[in-house]
Design an enzyme around this catalytic site. Structure first.
Site, mmCIF file in Angstrom:
data_model
loop_
_atom_site.group_PDB
_atom_site.id
_atom_site.type_symbol
_atom_site.label_atom_id
_atom_site.label_comp_id
_atom_site.label_asym_id
_atom_site.label_seq_id
_atom_site.Cartn_x
_atom_site.Cartn_y
_atom_site.Cartn_z
ATOM 1 C CD GLN A 154 3.400 8.195 -3.807
ATOM 2 O OE1 GLN A 154 4.302 8.085 -4.646
ATOM 3 N NE2 GLN A 154 2.286 8.875 -4.065
ATOM 4 C CB CYS A 157 -4.583 13.292 -3.400
ATOM 5 S SG CYS A 157 -3.643 12.084 -4.290
HETATM 6 N N1 PLP Z 1 -2.234 6.655 -0.756
HETATM 7 C C1 PLP Z 1 -1.212 7.431 -1.093
HETATM 8 C C2 PLP Z 1 0.009 7.465 -0.245
HETATM 9 C C3 PLP Z 1 -1.293 8.238 -2.247
HETATM 10 O O1 PLP Z 1 -0.261 9.019 -2.592
HETATM 11 C C4 PLP Z 1 -2.471 8.192 -3.021
HETATM 12 C C5 PLP Z 1 -2.636 9.090 -4.203
HETATM 13 O O2 PLP Z 1 -1.990 10.103 -4.303
HETATM 14 C C6 PLP Z 1 -3.511 7.335 -2.623
HETATM 15 C C7 PLP Z 1 -3.361 6.579 -1.478
HETATM 16 C C8 PLP Z 1 -4.778 7.214 -3.406
HETATM 17 O O3 PLP Z 1 -4.592 6.361 -4.501
HETATM 18 P P1 PLP Z 1 -5.601 6.407 -5.758
HETATM 19 O O4 PLP Z 1 -5.365 7.716 -6.433
HETATM 20 O O5 PLP Z 1 -5.213 5.234 -6.590
HETATM 21 O O6 PLP Z 1 -6.975 6.276 -5.199
#
Ligand code: PLP
Length: 400
Positions: free
Chosen positions: A178, A333
Site C-alpha cells: 500500500q 480481500c
Molecule cells: N498485502 C496487503 C497490505 C494488501 O492490501 C493486499 C491486497 O489487498 C495484499 C497483501 C495481497 O496482494 P495481492 O492481491 O497482490 O495478492
C-alpha cells in the site's frame, strides 16, 4: 450511470499507458524469456528492462528483485523462504494489523514449530518500536511489519523497527503493497530503509494488472524457494515469467517514480491528500457520531477509514453502490466475511464500531468533481440508514 470509484486499496484501475506497454507482449512478442532464439531474447530484454525500472523506484540492485504472482505470494515467499528451514529454536514476530497473507502464513508456520509472537497495535493503529523491543529475543529469525495498513492507511515507523530487528540479528520484512508509489522508498545500503531485508510489492495496487508482483530480497539474504521447477529468478521463484505482467509492473514503477518526483510526498500537500482531506472534512462536518480510524497517525495520502455509529457498513456500502459510488467496508480481500475487521478490533474499536466503518481509498484518477458528488451522497445515505436503526432512534429520542 457514471460510477465513482473510491476503492483503490482493493485494486487500482489499470492505466492506459501501462496497458499499451503490455499489449505487444500478448500479441506480437510472445516468446518465452528463457528461449535462446530472437523472440525469446526480446522477451528477456523486456523483463530485464522492467527489473531496471523497479530497481530504480526502490533504489536497489536489479538482482534483488524477484518477480512473483502478487502481494500474497511475495509475503508467503518472504516468510516461508526465510523461516521454514531455519535452525531451531526459531521465533517469528509480526503484528495484529497485518493482511491475511501474513497472518495466515504465520498460523501455518506456527504448525511447523516456529514460535510466533503477534505485536499489539496502539489505538491509532501504530506498531510502536517499544513493543518490538519488548518481544524480540536472540532466537528471533524474522520480523514482519506492514509499511502502511490497507484499511486505515496508517504508516508504520519501518526504519526504526527494522533497525531494532537488525540490532538483534533478525531479518526484517515489510509488506509495502500500500505504499509503493505513495511514499519514496530507498533500499540502498545507505538509504532510510537500509535495514529492510525483504519488501513486498503488488502490481494491481500501483495501476498495473492483477496477478503480478515482486519481492525485494537484499543481497546475501538466503531465501529458500517455495516452488520447485526451472531456474527462473535465480532459483528463487520457478515458473515461466509472466512477461506482459512484468512489463506492466515495470511501466507502473516508472510512472510511480515520476509522480513521486512531482509530488511532495510523506503525508504532505499532494493532490491526493488534498482530495482525501476535502472528502474527510466534508463528511465530518455534515455527519454526527462519526470519527476517523487512525486519526492523528501518519497516513498514506489516499486513504480515509471512517466509522458511522448506528450504521451497518455493509448496508452503507450497498446503499452507496446503488447510487454509483464504490467503497469498501473492512478489507475487500476478505469480502464475504461477516466478522468485524481484525485490524480495527486490534486498534481497540468495539465490534459494533468496526462493523460501522467504511474505507474510502482514492486513486490517481479521482477528481475534485467526484469528491463533491460523493459528498452529496454520503451524508444522506448515512441519515437514511440511521432512520432505520433502533439504536439511533433511542439516542435521538432520549435526551442526554
Ligand atoms: N498485502 C496487503 C497490505 C494488501 O492490501 C493486499 C491486497 O489487498 C495484499 C497483501 C495481497 O496482494 P495481492 O492481491 O497482490 O495478492
Amino acid at each position: 450511470m457514471r460510477r465513482i470509484y473510491m476503492d483503490a486499496n482493493a485494486t487500482t484501475p489499470l492505466l492506459p499507458e501501462v496497458f499499451e506497454a503490455m499489449r505487444p507482449f500478448f500479441l506480437e512478442h510472445y516468446g518465452n524469456a528463457s528461449s535462446i532464439h530472437q523472440q525469446g531474447q526480446f522477451a528477456r530484454a523486456a523483463v530485464d528492462h522492467a527489473r531496471d525500472q523497479i530497481a530504480h523506484l526502490l533504489h536497489c540492485r536489479t538482482s534483488e528483485i524477484v518477480f512473483t504472482s502478487g502481494g500474497t505470494e511475495s509475503d508467503n515467499l518472504a516468510l516461508f523462504g526465510t523461516l521454514e528451514n531455519a535452525a531451531a529454536p526459531a521465533h517469528f514476530i509480526t503484528t495484529s494489523i497485518e493482511h491475511d497473507a501474513i497472518l495466515r502464513a504465520a498460523a501455518a508456520l506456527a504448525k511447523k514449530k516456529i514460535e510466533v509472537t503477534i505485536l499489539p497495535s496502539t489505538p491509532q493503529g501504530v506498531i510502536e518500536p517499544t513493543a518490538l523491543l519488548a518481544a524480540i529475543r536472540p532466537e528471533t529469525k524474522l520480523v514482519s511489519v506492514m509499511f502502511a495498513n490497507n484499511e486505515t492507511g496508517v504508516i508504520q515507523p519501518i526504519a526504526a523497527l527494522a533497525a531494532i530487528a537488525h540490532a538483534s540479528g533478525a531479518l526484517f520484512h515489510t509488506d509495502a503493497v500500500q505504499v509503493v508509489g505513495r511514499l519514496p522508498l530507498d533500499l540502498s545500503p545507505k538509504g532510510a530503509l537500509k535495514d529492510v531485508d525483504l519488501l513486498t510489492i503488488s502490481g494491481h495496487k500501483i495501476y498495473a494488472p492483477k496477478g503480478i508482483g515482486a519481492l525485494f530480497v537484499r543481497r546475501n539474504v538466503r531465501l529458500a524457494p517455495m516452488l520447485y521447477g526451472g531456474s527462473h529468478e535465480r532459483q528463487r521463484r520457478a515458473g515461466t515469467e509472466n512477461v506482459a505482467g512484468i512489463v506492466g509492473l515495470g511501466k507502473a514503477a516508472e510512472l510511480a517514480n515520476i509522480w513521486l518526483a512531482e509530488d511532495s510526498p510523506i503525508d504532505g500537500p499532494t493532490h491526493l491528500t488534498a482530495l482525501r482531506d476535502r472528502l474527510e472534512q466534508g463528511i465530518l462536518s455534515q455527519v454526527e457520531e462519526r470519527g476517523v480510524n487512525g486519526e492523528g497517525a501518519p497516513r498514506v495520502s489516499n486513504t480515509s477509514s471512517l466509522y458511522f455509529d448506528h450504521v451497518e457498513a455493509e448496508a452503507l456500502v450497498i446503499a452507496l453502490d446503488l447510487k454509483g459510488l464504490s467503497v469498501s467496508g473492512g478489507s475487500a480481500c476478505q469480502s464475504g466475511a461477516t466478522e468485524p475487521s481484525h485490524v480495527l478490533t486490534a486498534m481497540g474499536l468495539s465490534p459494533a464500531r468496526a462493523r460501522a466503518s467504511i474505507r474510502f481509498s482514492l486513486s490517481r484518477l479521482t477528481t475534485a468533481q467526484e469528491i463533491d458528488e460523493a459528498l452529496a451522497l454520503i451524508p444522506a445515505a448515512v441519515a437514511r440508514l440511521r432512520d432505520l436503526s433502533p439504536t439511533w432512534n433511542k439516542t435521538t429520542l432520549i435526551p442526554a
